[in-house]
Design a protein around this motif. Structure first.
Motif, short mmCIF file in Angstrom:
data_model
loop_
_atom_site.label_atom_id
_atom_site.label_comp_id
_atom_site.label_asym_id
_atom_site.label_seq_id
_atom_site.Cartn_x
_atom_site.Cartn_y
_atom_site.Cartn_z
N GLU A 5 45.19 35.61 56.05
CA GLU A 5 45.49 35.73 54.62
C GLU A 5 44.29 35.30 53.80
O GLU A 5 43.68 34.26 54.06
N LEU A 6 43.94 36.11 52.80
CA LEU A 6 42.86 35.80 51.88
C LEU A 6 43.45 35.58 50.49
O LEU A 6 44.27 36.38 50.03
N ALA A 7 43.02 34.51 49.84
CA ALA A 7 43.43 34.26 48.46
C ALA A 7 42.21 33.87 47.64
O ALA A 7 41.54 32.87 47.95
N VAL A 8 41.89 34.68 46.66
CA VAL A 8 40.84 34.37 45.69
C VAL A 8 41.56 33.86 44.45
O VAL A 8 42.38 34.56 43.87
N GLU A 9 41.25 32.63 44.06
CA GLU A 9 42.03 31.95 43.01
C GLU A 9 41.14 31.58 41.83
O GLU A 9 40.37 30.62 41.90
N GLY A 10 41.22 32.36 40.76
CA GLY A 10 40.53 32.04 39.52
C GLY A 10 39.04 31.87 39.66
O GLY A 10 38.44 30.97 39.05
N VAL A 11 38.39 32.73 40.43
CA VAL A 11 36.97 32.58 40.72
C VAL A 11 36.10 33.07 39.56
O VAL A 11 36.29 34.18 39.04
#
Length: 265
Positions: A5-11
């Protein structure tokens, strides 16, 4: 090889005083193929660099299977994430087989040779991208399309849980574009791929994220995202979007200015 699982959070990403990406979030579930689309300069490549840990976020986090990618041990990250980038050079003084064998390096100790399993994975990767006949040729003497296929084979040989690709169909003829994207579509790994060709993205990707000026302006299944209004807003072009009769995927047809104008009475 299974997906992660990949999660990009507010980058948010910057280069000097220039903001490349602002407050971008996306997710990719295990086994999904997620497409990044958008005009040149929209931030696609920059965002991918943050995922494969080349460009550190100024704000936000990249999480791989729940762990902060920028805090993971380098060796563990190398076993988990493989990248195929646009700016890869051709100055390897190696044969094609040796280049693909580099994909096995994260799984070995220093000075370990290739095992029978390594050799099998290398040959399988070469065959899958139609490059087996190139195995003994010098990498730096290949055409751009041949080099691209070999670099994809190197990533496949790595057996990653997350595969990140920046315009992998660049330099490829139509047949090899379809072959490569078909391989990615069938992989159990999670795939994050930047593509310019919207029709290929619509056919092969589960979901799309549309970037414009460093921000996500739309996200969802291709049929929901690729609308004439969005294409006009993001790309500044007139387009018709239909459903392909055989594939059921959205089919985008771009209209020249002359075709978009009403006929004169």
């Amino acid at each position: 090889m299974t997906g992660t699982e990949l999660a990009v959070e507010g980058v948010t990403l910057t280069a000097g005083a220039h903001r490349l990406v602002r407050d971008v979030s996306l997710t990719a579930r295990p086994g999904e193929m997620i497409g990044l689309v958008g005009p040149n300069g929209s931030g696609k490549s920059s965002l991918l660099r943050a995922v494969y840990r080349v460009l550190r976020p100024e704000a936000g986090q990249v999480r791989v299977d729940g762990a902060d990618a920028w805090s993971m041990p380098v060796r563990h990250l190398a076993r988990t994430v493989a990248a195929v980038v646009q700016e890869a050079g051709a100055d390897f003084d190696l044969t094609v087989r040796e280049v693909v064998a580099m994909g096995r390096t994260p799984h070995k100790r220093l000075l370990d040779g290739d095992t029978a399993e390594d050799r099998l994975l290398i040959e399988s990767a070469l065959t899958s991208v139609d490059a087996a006949e190139l195995a003994d040729r010098p990498f730096d003497r290949l055409s751009g399309g041949e080099r691209q296929r070999v670099l994809i084979a190197r990533a496949l040989a790595q057996r990653p849980a997350l595969l990140v690709l920046d315009e992998p169909t660049n330099h490829l003829d139509i047949r090899h574009q379809l072959d490569v994207l078909g391989i990615l579509r069938r992989m159990p790994a999670t795939v994050l791929v930047a593509l310019h060709d919207l029709n290929l993205a619509a056919h092969y990707c589960d979901r799309l994220y549309v970037l414009c000026d460093g921000e996500v302006v739309a996200a969802g299944p291709p049929a929901e995202v690729l609308t004439p209004a969005l294409l006009n807003d993001v790309y500044g072009v007139t387009a018709e979007v239909t459903v392909h009769a055989r594939t059921g995927a959205p089919q985008v047809t771009f209209l020249p200015d002359e075709a978009a104008r009403p006929a004169l009475a």
